[in-house]
Design an enzyme around this catalytic site. Sequence first.
Site, mmCIF file in Angstrom:
data_model
loop_
_atom_site.group_PDB
_atom_site.id
_atom_site.type_symbol
_atom_site.label_atom_id
_atom_site.label_comp_id
_atom_site.label_asym_id
_atom_site.label_seq_id
_atom_site.Cartn_x
_atom_site.Cartn_y
_atom_site.Cartn_z
ATOM 1 N N ASN A 13 1.072 -0.530 0.163
ATOM 2 C CA ASN A 13 -0.039 -0.791 -0.064
ATOM 3 C C ASN A 13 0.774 1.195 0.339
ATOM 4 O O ASN A 13 1.429 1.472 0.922
ATOM 5 C CB ASN A 13 -0.769 -0.157 1.259
ATOM 6 C CG ASN A 13 -1.296 1.029 1.158
ATOM 7 O OD1 ASN A 13 -2.015 1.856 1.052
ATOM 8 N ND2 ASN A 13 -2.483 1.141 2.419
ATOM 9 N N TRP A 14 1.084 1.581 -1.047
ATOM 10 C CA TRP A 14 1.589 3.042 -1.373
ATOM 11 C C TRP A 14 1.273 3.971 -0.212
ATOM 12 O O TRP A 14 1.897 5.055 -0.735
ATOM 13 C CB TRP A 14 2.370 3.337 -3.056
ATOM 14 C CG TRP A 14 3.007 1.995 -3.670
ATOM 15 C CD1 TRP A 14 3.155 0.829 -3.003
ATOM 16 C CD2 TRP A 14 3.437 2.001 -4.549
ATOM 17 N NE1 TRP A 14 4.433 0.081 -3.589
ATOM 18 C CE2 TRP A 14 4.040 1.093 -4.928
ATOM 19 C CE3 TRP A 14 3.477 3.069 -5.436
ATOM 20 C CZ2 TRP A 14 5.358 0.876 -5.777
ATOM 21 C CZ3 TRP A 14 3.968 3.119 -7.088
ATOM 22 C CH2 TRP A 14 4.796 1.585 -7.503
ATOM 23 N N LYS A 15 -0.036 4.531 -0.607
ATOM 24 C CA LYS A 15 -0.684 5.346 0.459
ATOM 25 C C LYS A 15 0.127 6.360 -1.337
ATOM 26 O O LYS A 15 -0.094 5.931 -1.550
ATOM 27 C CB LYS A 15 -0.003 5.733 1.355
ATOM 28 C CG LYS A 15 0.075 4.340 2.430
ATOM 29 C CD LYS A 15 -0.127 4.599 3.639
ATOM 30 C CE LYS A 15 -0.190 3.314 4.963
ATOM 31 N NZ LYS A 15 0.286 2.996 6.113
ATOM 32 N N HIS A 98 -9.559 1.441 4.581
ATOM 33 C CA HIS A 98 -7.853 1.825 5.559
ATOM 34 C C HIS A 98 -8.253 2.401 6.695
ATOM 35 O O HIS A 98 -9.294 3.399 6.240
ATOM 36 C CB HIS A 98 -6.796 1.943 4.557
ATOM 37 C CG HIS A 98 -5.787 1.696 5.128
ATOM 38 N ND1 HIS A 98 -5.164 2.545 5.520
ATOM 39 C CD2 HIS A 98 -4.570 1.681 4.632
ATOM 40 C CE1 HIS A 98 -4.319 2.330 6.464
ATOM 41 N NE2 HIS A 98 -3.927 1.391 5.513
ATOM 42 N N GLU A 100 -6.674 4.753 7.906
ATOM 43 C CA GLU A 100 -6.355 6.238 7.790
ATOM 44 C C GLU A 100 -7.629 6.891 6.341
ATOM 45 O O GLU A 100 -7.846 7.664 6.804
ATOM 46 C CB GLU A 100 -5.297 6.500 6.253
ATOM 47 C CG GLU A 100 -3.615 5.925 7.567
ATOM 48 C CD GLU A 100 -2.596 5.924 6.304
ATOM 49 O OE1 GLU A 100 -3.206 5.766 5.396
ATOM 50 O OE2 GLU A 100 -2.329 5.294 7.360
ATOM 51 N N GLU A 170 -5.147 -4.925 10.813
ATOM 52 C CA GLU A 170 -4.386 -3.853 10.529
ATOM 53 C C GLU A 170 -4.249 -3.123 12.517
ATOM 54 O O GLU A 170 -5.743 -2.080 11.578
ATOM 55 C CB GLU A 170 -4.071 -2.695 9.232
ATOM 56 C CG GLU A 170 -3.823 -3.301 7.986
ATOM 57 C CD GLU A 170 -3.623 -2.520 7.118
ATOM 58 O OE1 GLU A 170 -2.343 -2.390 7.140
ATOM 59 O OE2 GLU A 170 -3.982 -0.830 7.104
ATOM 60 N N GLY A 176 2.847 2.287 11.159
ATOM 61 C CA GLY A 176 3.617 3.537 10.769
ATOM 62 C C GLY A 176 4.571 3.735 11.159
ATOM 63 O O GLY A 176 5.048 4.896 11.716
ATOM 64 N N SER A 216 3.588 -2.185 9.762
ATOM 65 C CA SER A 216 4.645 -2.056 10.144
ATOM 66 C C SER A 216 5.176 -3.571 10.262
ATOM 67 O O SER A 216 6.318 -4.076 10.291
ATOM 68 C CB SER A 216 5.471 -1.591 11.676
ATOM 69 O OG SER A 216 5.213 -0.698 11.918
#
Length: 255
Positions: A13-15, A98, A100, A170, A176, A216
Amino acid sequence: MNKALRKTVIAGNWKMNKTPSEAAALIEEIKPLVKGADCEVVVCVPFVDLHVAIEAVKESNIKVGAQNCHFERSGAFTGEISPVMLKEMGVEYVIIGHSERRTYFGETDVTVNKRTLAALNEGLKVILCVGEYLEQREQGITEELVAMQTKIALQNVTEEQLKNVIIAYEPVWAIGTGKTATAEQANEVNGIIRATIEKLYGKAAADGITIQYGGSMNAANATELLAQPHVDGGLIGGASLKAQDFAAIVKAASV
Ligand code: 13P
């Protein structure tokens, strides 16, 4: 419980990282490193990178995913991208729910369900994210919470459609932060998710569904996490932006 019944999937997941030219370069770097991998390899890139990513992965074993999609096919939804658009481009996967998106963009279990249904109805494969905040873990409600998130996200999803769903556990406190869930914690919650699937869809569906861990995950801890009976892959953030690190995780999943 039988790991051989399900596909191992390592997804990056490159975000909000990498411009189109940077995306093309990173994929070119990853391609030879993951060639012949014995697992599914996916890169979920920003919307504007999808076109170059789809071109770059041609004749490779890498699949391309988006990081979100809207629940309507078209209409007055400024700034949104529909599953129809993704499908026409040749996108195969889409991340939905997600943390985020839930935390910063008002995503709820209900909108996660709507987006999941829309993506599945369009023939996309969904990587559905669930997970608790640290406070919720400390309150002892992780089990109930992930079961609830899973149940609501899958409302009206048929057993046939479930074959196109991957669930990613997650824990928000591990994203992160460099603070990974222990292999035991990841396995325990993934097992709770699998039990929830069994209650909803039966044993065959529960045995067959891929449940990833994300938070992570890196080259150093991937082997231990992926060795857990309920951990069928990873959703990788930071480490997916470095070709060598991502390839090392793919390699750990391929044994
Ligand atoms: P990190 O691997 O950077 O912790 O991110 C995990 C994640 O959110 C993947 O979706």
